[in-house]
Design a protein around this motif. Structure first.
Motif, PDB file in Angstrom:
ATOM      1  N   ASP A   1      30.639  47.596 -32.975  1.00  0.00           N
ATOM      2  CA  ASP A   1      29.290  48.150 -33.060  1.00  0.00           C
ATOM      3  C   ASP A   1      28.262  47.257 -32.382  1.00  0.00           C
ATOM      4  O   ASP A   1      27.124  47.687 -32.156  1.00  0.00           O
ATOM      5  CB  ASP A   1      28.893  48.350 -34.527  1.00  0.00           C
ATOM      6  CG  ASP A   1      28.968  47.052 -35.324  1.00  0.00           C
ATOM      7  OD1 ASP A   1      30.063  46.453 -35.361  1.00  0.00           O
ATOM      8  OD2 ASP A   1      27.944  46.645 -35.910  1.00  0.00           O
TER       9      ASP A   1
ATOM     10  N   ARG B   1      29.353  50.307 -39.488  1.00  0.00           N
ATOM     11  CA  ARG B   1      29.939  49.091 -40.056  1.00  0.00           C
ATOM     12  C   ARG B   1      31.391  49.332 -40.464  1.00  0.00           C
ATOM     13  O   ARG B   1      31.769  49.183 -41.630  1.00  0.00           O
ATOM     14  CB  ARG B   1      29.119  48.600 -41.242  1.00  0.00           C
ATOM     15  CG  ARG B   1      27.716  48.185 -40.849  1.00  0.00           C
ATOM     16  CD  ARG B   1      27.051  47.337 -41.903  1.00  0.00           C
ATOM     17  NE  ARG B   1      25.700  46.980 -41.521  1.00  0.00           N
ATOM     18  CZ  ARG B   1      25.401  45.956 -40.734  1.00  0.00           C
ATOM     19  NH1 ARG B   1      26.371  45.204 -40.258  1.00  0.00           N
ATOM     20  NH2 ARG B   1      24.157  45.679 -40.430  1.00  0.00           N
TER      21      ARG B   1
ATOM     22  N   GLY C   1      36.576  42.744 -44.444  1.00  0.00           N
ATOM     23  CA  GLY C   1      35.185  42.781 -44.004  1.00  0.00           C
ATOM     24  C   GLY C   1      34.206  42.474 -45.110  1.00  0.00           C
ATOM     25  O   GLY C   1      33.227  41.732 -44.915  1.00  0.00           O
TER      26      GLY C   1
ATOM     27  N   GLU D   1      21.734  41.479 -36.691  1.00  0.00           N
ATOM     28  CA  GLU D   1      22.636  40.630 -37.455  1.00  0.00           C
ATOM     29  C   GLU D   1      21.920  39.362 -37.921  1.00  0.00           C
ATOM     30  O   GLU D   1      22.068  38.936 -39.067  1.00  0.00           O
ATOM     31  CB  GLU D   1      23.860  40.276 -36.617  1.00  0.00           C
ATOM     32  CG  GLU D   1      24.790  41.430 -36.336  1.00  0.00           C
ATOM     33  CD  GLU D   1      25.330  42.042 -37.607  1.00  0.00           C
ATOM     34  OE1 GLU D   1      26.053  41.343 -38.357  1.00  0.00           O
ATOM     35  OE2 GLU D   1      25.021  43.220 -37.874  1.00  0.00           O
TER      36      GLU D   1
ATOM     37  N   TYR E   1      33.956  47.612 -39.912  1.00  0.00           N
ATOM     38  CA  TYR E   1      34.661  46.410 -40.366  1.00  0.00           C
ATOM     39  C   TYR E   1      34.587  46.254 -41.875  1.00  0.00           C
ATOM     40  O   TYR E   1      35.430  45.589 -42.492  1.00  0.00           O
ATOM     41  CB  TYR E   1      34.076  45.172 -39.694  1.00  0.00           C
ATOM     42  CG  TYR E   1      32.708  44.781 -40.205  1.00  0.00           C
ATOM     43  CD1 TYR E   1      32.571  43.830 -41.204  1.00  0.00           C
ATOM     44  CD2 TYR E   1      31.553  45.369 -39.693  1.00  0.00           C
ATOM     45  CE1 TYR E   1      31.323  43.467 -41.683  1.00  0.00           C
ATOM     46  CE2 TYR E   1      30.311  45.022 -40.164  1.00  0.00           C
ATOM     47  CZ  TYR E   1      30.193  44.074 -41.159  1.00  0.00           C
ATOM     48  OH  TYR E   1      28.955  43.739 -41.638  1.00  0.00           O
TER      49      TYR E   1
ATOM     50  N   PRO F   1      30.947  39.502 -28.791  1.00  0.00           N
ATOM     51  CA  PRO F   1      31.221  39.912 -30.174  1.00  0.00           C
ATOM     52  C   PRO F   1      32.711  39.834 -30.482  1.00  0.00           C
ATOM     53  O   PRO F   1      33.554  39.940 -29.595  1.00  0.00           O
ATOM     54  CB  PRO F   1      30.722  41.364 -30.223  1.00  0.00           C
ATOM     55  CG  PRO F   1      29.815  41.511 -29.045  1.00  0.00           C
ATOM     56  CD  PRO F   1      30.363  40.592 -27.992  1.00  0.00           C
TER      57      PRO F   1
ATOM     58  N   ASP G   1      39.514  47.123 -35.643  1.00  0.00           N
ATOM     59  CA  ASP G   1      39.739  45.911 -34.854  1.00  0.00           C
ATOM     60  C   ASP G   1      40.933  46.125 -33.919  1.00  0.00           C
ATOM     61  O   ASP G   1      42.061  46.353 -34.366  1.00  0.00           O
ATOM     62  CB  ASP G   1      39.995  44.742 -35.796  1.00  0.00           C
ATOM     63  CG  ASP G   1      40.142  43.420 -35.063  1.00  0.00           C
ATOM     64  OD1 ASP G   1      40.135  43.421 -33.818  1.00  0.00           O
ATOM     65  OD2 ASP G   1      40.261  42.388 -35.753  1.00  0.00           O
TER      66      ASP G   1
ATOM     67  N   TRP H   1      36.516  42.727 -34.199  1.00  0.00           N
ATOM     68  CA  TRP H   1      36.299  43.589 -35.359  1.00  0.00           C
ATOM     69  C   TRP H   1      34.867  44.120 -35.445  1.00  0.00           C
ATOM     70  O   TRP H   1      34.531  44.817 -36.382  1.00  0.00           O
ATOM     71  CB  TRP H   1      36.651  42.851 -36.655  1.00  0.00           C
ATOM     72  CG  TRP H   1      35.873  41.589 -36.881  1.00  0.00           C
ATOM     73  CD1 TRP H   1      34.637  41.459 -37.434  1.00  0.00           C
ATOM     74  CD2 TRP H   1      36.302  40.273 -36.553  1.00  0.00           C
ATOM     75  NE1 TRP H   1      34.253  40.153 -37.469  1.00  0.00           N
ATOM     76  CE2 TRP H   1      35.265  39.393 -36.946  1.00  0.00           C
ATOM     77  CE3 TRP H   1      37.461  39.747 -35.982  1.00  0.00           C
ATOM     78  CZ2 TRP H   1      35.353  38.020 -36.776  1.00  0.00           C
ATOM     79  CZ3 TRP H   1      37.556  38.386 -35.821  1.00  0.00           C
ATOM     80  CH2 TRP H   1      36.512  37.520 -36.201  1.00  0.00           C
ATOM     81  N   ARG H   2      34.027  43.818 -34.465  1.00  0.00           N
ATOM     82  CA  ARG H   2      32.653  44.318 -34.475  1.00  0.00           C
ATOM     83  C   ARG H   2      32.362  45.128 -33.208  1.00  0.00           C
ATOM     84  O   ARG H   2      31.543  44.724 -32.366  1.00  0.00           O
ATOM     85  CB  ARG H   2      31.660  43.170 -34.605  1.00  0.00           C
ATOM     86  CG  ARG H   2      31.669  42.439 -35.929  1.00  0.00           C
ATOM     87  CD  ARG H   2      31.372  43.357 -37.115  1.00  0.00           C
ATOM     88  NE  ARG H   2      30.108  44.037 -36.987  1.00  0.00           N
ATOM     89  CZ  ARG H   2      28.952  43.538 -37.434  1.00  0.00           C
ATOM     90  NH1 ARG H   2      28.936  42.357 -38.029  1.00  0.00           N
ATOM     91  NH2 ARG H   2      27.844  44.225 -37.303  1.00  0.00           N
TER      92      ARG H   2
ATOM     93  N   VAL I   1      29.175  35.793 -37.944  1.00  0.00           N
ATOM     94  CA  VAL I   1      29.778  37.124 -37.884  1.00  0.00           C
ATOM     95  C   VAL I   1      30.959  37.162 -36.930  1.00  0.00           C
ATOM     96  O   VAL I   1      31.564  38.206 -36.741  1.00  0.00           O
ATOM     97  CB  VAL I   1      28.746  38.202 -37.485  1.00  0.00           C
ATOM     98  CG1 VAL I   1      27.609  38.255 -38.476  1.00  0.00           C
ATOM     99  CG2 VAL I   1      28.226  37.976 -36.071  1.00  0.00           C
TER     100      VAL I   1
END
Length: 888
Positions: A508, A176, A184, A518, A178, A502, A393, A505-506, A459
């Motif tokens: 993952d 995580r 975030g 999520e 972000y 996505p 990001d 900034w994600r 998200v």
């Protein structure tokens, strides 16, 4: 990561009054681990803004002492200075006319420190002019905090500076990245409270500043030299960096102070204020999650390039350490060579100093794995590397550098050079196909299409639909079907595929499982029903698993709490346990890529991890405690290869490859261990209580063995880390005894009181006790004993025989009891030691042990002759095996 709630509320305006504990609970429920909520600045009062009107130098003392007159209101500015408040101060970094934070008599500073009027150096000091550290907003104690000239006089400094706040201490998991930013965490807070969210990265739009419209001076022209535009740059290795952005400001005032609001926010986040240029980059790193670096333009030589290190290169980093570089290190370099370890730490040769007026601001997107490996190779972990290795990001560098340039211009008087240098490697966006009902199937909850799409959009994902009929994107999304049409909705979800992109900034989010997580996380883990999984017919828990659970229940019933400590530890654990140099527990397996450089070894005993957990509990006020842990230890095999081979991933391993891996792996025997400290029985109306002793540790070990129907023999021993006089070796018999000799015994573990030096080394309460057992030995002994049948209960009366035996003082009482048990035969139901006596009449080196023999026959009442015969046989066996003599 420390996060002030006031900063979060700028972008997630949760309603006032704010319950900081509730904020922590909601963020924790959303998947962020809020470790603590700290109130800061709430204990400060009586501090106001004042102006120094006059300074009298007291020269008769060895150190600088100044007697100052201060005004705390506009009316006092024109008053006679001799009639105003006087205060003694030893700092010399301020002058008459400066505005300062002044603690009046009766004021309270952080830590409960009260300010009083007192005579000092021949003057009456009526308060204190405060430094940064005295106000709890930094660690600088070298001088007084100087405020801006327009700071209003007499206002409450705590309110003016925003010192009262609640700070969340959040542990961010590696997936995580972000969330290692205000940006975030504020996003998660807005979702948790269902309030509008403002993205701080969007509050400043590049191109709308005084610098004029954005220009992309893309410096793929590696041979170009610095010109009127931003400094040129290029990317040499796309695997190391896929975006590198530079901006420039010129004419910066290096003496410009960092504004108070920025100092306070950095301090609340655990960062030290250094200088305006450095503070701006740190501030934006915390707010946006984008690490930035500032170079002194005058110290650069030729175009900048991002590349891997070359043989023989070195770099002196900002910590003044000369580092030998590795071929895989990611570098920022110019014509002079390396100038920075990318994403980790800058070089000393190009650092910002007190004379820097022209500044090059760098923002980039470096490889997360490359940065992580480099930080570990050099044992150099920084706030920047912490973020890069978790994923940054990719779209932030242009915006973050633009905000940095704007702040340096506004706060430091710099002029922004128009445009930017944007060296970029194209990266295709990730699109994930997600069955609309996949989150439902994972959680066992019907969320519905609307909920799944809404949560993914929350998200930041872009969601498109490709139903079976190949209809175009559904917008707006169809509402839930009415009653009676549930089967149609279920059919639609099963045959609808969502194409999810996505946000940048994600990084993952890479597969459907991530997206399902999520949805489930935002809908609430506590809303997922708890159902015990059904075992396949004929399967379920193995006998070993059942035994382990029974052991855990037994210890829990006895007051122990189960914990799971980390299986890693430092090399210093062996020294703290006082293990001899040749002790096999010192030979630990080292992890090739440890999670922490401070704990690179796999454990060879459960005790160090348990003792650390015990110390943490004691440090939090839980001193009367009993803990246990069951788990594996890792023992190197003699002659095993040092590193396990890495197998191919394009096929299954062969038997030979598996054998090679097995040969390299350490032995992993199962163990169980426990520790006890403080009171075993708490004091109360029933009595004064009883502290835990070595006997409790031994009894806990016995209860573990009793679950497997195994009896432990207890023998005195001297084994680190236990006290040599309060340590017991715990042995089990490997089978039935032969006619001529006792059954062989196996060592199952040790129990007792820890050595005082071990207790001190781990910071534990005095006389802490522990035990550790090898569960494999216990299981083997249980298998050797065979199936256990319940005892046949006799309805006939009990016969007792008391005997007192004289033995040598070094003969264990357990050995005598074992001999009596074997000698008495089947009629013996139990043997109990009820007295130990030593005296001069027994002779030097002797002791007397008194036992009660409980005899009973299953089918008749024993006669006196039968009881006597069993007693005599028991005494004869004890005499043969231990030299015991019946005491007259």
């Amino acid at each position: 990561m420390r996060v002030p709630i006031s900063w979060l509320r700028e972008y997630a305006p949760i309603p006032a009054p704010v319950d900081a504990q509730e904020v922590g609970r909601r963020l924790t429920a959303a998947g962020l681990e809020v470790e603590a909520v700290e109130q800061v600045g709430h204990d400060i009062r009586g501090v106001v803004v004042a102006q120094v009107l006059s300074i009298e130098e007291l020269t008769e003392f060895k150190k600088p002492i100044r007697y100052c007159r201060v005004a705390v209101s506009d009316a006092e500015l024109t008053a006679d200075p001799d009639t105003l408040t006087g205060v003694i101060c030893g700092a010399t970094n301020f002058k008459a006319g400066d505005r300062v934070a002044f603690a009046t008599p009766g004021a309270i500073l952080p830590g409960g420190f009260e300010i009083t009027a007192a005579r000092k150096y021949g003057r009456i000091s009526q308060g204190m002019i405060c430094a940064v550290d005295e106000l709890g907003i930094g660690e600088d104690h070298s001088g007084i905090l100087i405020l801006a000239p327009d700071t209003p006089l007499g206002v409450d400094f705590v309110e003016y500076a925003g010192l009262r706040d609640d700070v969340l201490d959040i542990t961010v998991t590696p997936d995580r990245g972000y969330a290692v930013s205000i940006r975030g965490v504020a996003r998660e807070l807005a979702t948790a409270y269902e309030v509008p969210y403002t993205d701080p990265a969007s509050t400043f739009v590049p191109g709308e500043d005084a610098s004029g419209p954005e220009e992309d001076n893309n410096a793929g022209r590696a041979g170009a030299g610095p010109g009127a535009g931003p400094w040129p740059a290029a990317i040499d290795d796309p695997t190391a960096c896929d975006r590198f952005v530079l901006r420039e400001v010129r004419g910066f005032d290096p003496g410009a102070p960092t504004p108070l609001w920025m100092q306070v926010r950095l301090a609340r986040c655990g960062m030290r204020s250094i200088s305006l240029a450095v503070d701006v980059t740190n501030y934006l790193m915390v707010e946006l999650g984008q690490p930035l670096h500032a170079f002194d333009r005058s110290k650069l030589s030729g175009p900048i390039v991002v590349r891997r290190a070359r043989p023989g290169e070195t770099l002196v980093t900002l910590d003044h350490v000369t580092r030998t570089l590795y071929p895989d290190d990611i570098l920022i370099a110019d014509d002079s060579g390396p100038i920075s370890l990318a994403g980790t730490m800058g070089g000393l040769a190009t650092e910002i100093d007190d004379a820097s007026t022209d500044i090059v601001i760098e923002g980039a997107h470096f490889s997360d794995t490359g940065t992580a490996k480099m930080a570990r190779r050099h044992r150099l972990h920084s706030e920047a590397s912490y973020r890069f290795e978790r994923g940054v990001d990719r779209e932030l560098p242009p915006r973050a550098t633009a905000r940095a340039a704007a702040l340096l211009a506004r706060l430091g008087g710099a002029t922004i050079v128009p445009g930017l240098t944007n060296a970029e490697v194209p990266v295709a966006p990730v699109t994930i196909e997600l069955a609309a009902d996949y989150p439902d199937r994972v959680a066992g909850v019907v969320y519905g299409l609307d909920t799944v799409v809404a949560r993914l959009q929350e998200v930041g994902c872009t969601v498109r639909s490709t139903p079976a009929s190949h209809e175009p994107t559904i917008a707006p999304w169809r509402a839930q079907p009415p009653d009676g049409a549930d089967h149609h909705a279920k059919h639609d979800r099963q045959h609808t595929v969502l194409l999810v992109t996505p946000p940048s900034w994600r990084p993952d989010l890479t597969d459907p499982a991530d997206l399902a997580e999520e949805v489930i996380r935002l809908e609430g883990y506590d809303n997922v029903p708890v159902r015990r999984p059904r075992a396949t017919a004929g399967r379920g828990l193995t006998s070993r698993q059942q035994a382990l659970r029974a052991i855990a229940r037994t210890l829990a019933d006895d007051g122990f709490v189960e914990v799971h400590a980390e299986p890693f530890g430092p090399a210093s654990d062996a020294d703290r346990l006082m293990l001899p140099a040749d002790d096999p527990r010192r030979a630990a397996v080292a992890v090739a890529n440890p999670l922490s450089d401070d704990q690179p070894l796999l454990r060879t005993t459960l005790l160090p991890g348990l003792l650390r957990v015990l110390g943490q509990n004691v440090g939090r006020g839980f001193g009367d405690i009993a803990l246990f842990e069951s788990g594996l230890v890792f023992l190197p095999r003699p002659g095993a290869p040092g590193v396990a081979p890495i197998l191919a991933t394009d096929r299954g391993p062969t038997e030979a490859e598996l054998a090679t891996v097995d040969a390299a792996l350490p032995e992993q025997p199962p163990r169980i261990a426990g520790v006890l400290a403080g009171y075993r029985e708490l004091p109360g109306p029933w009595g004064p209580g009883r502290a835990a002793t070595w006997a409790d540790a031994i009894e806990a070990a016995r209860s573990v063995a009793a679950v497997e129907h195994v009896v432990l023999d207890v023998r005195a021993a001297a084994e680190p880390p236990f006290h040599p006089g309060r340590c017991a070796a715990l042995l089990v018999r490997a089978g039935a005894a032969d006619a001529d000799e006792a059954a062989p015994e196996w060592l199952a573990g040790y129990a007792g009181e820890l050595h005082p030096r071990v207790v001190a080394a781990f910071g534990l309460p005095e006389r802490t006790c522990a035990f550790e057992l090898d569960l494999a030995v216990i299981a083997a002994a249980a298998e050797a004993v065979g199936p256990v049948r319940g005892p046949a209960l006799s309805a006939y009366p009990l016969a007792t025989q008391d005997i007192a035996l004289v033995v040598a003082a070094d003969v264990p009482a357990a050995d005598v009891a074992a001999a009596l048990t074997d000698g008495a035969g089947e009629l013996l139901e139990d043997v109990r030691l009820f007295d130990v006596y030593t005296g001069a009449q027994l002779g030097a080196g002797n002791k007397s042990l008194a036992y009660t023999l409980r005899l009973r026959a299953p089918d008749r009442t024993l006669t006196a002759a039968e009881a006597t015969a069993a007693r005599d046989a028991a005494v004869a066996e004890a005499a043969r095996r231990t030299g015991a003599v019946l005491r007259a």
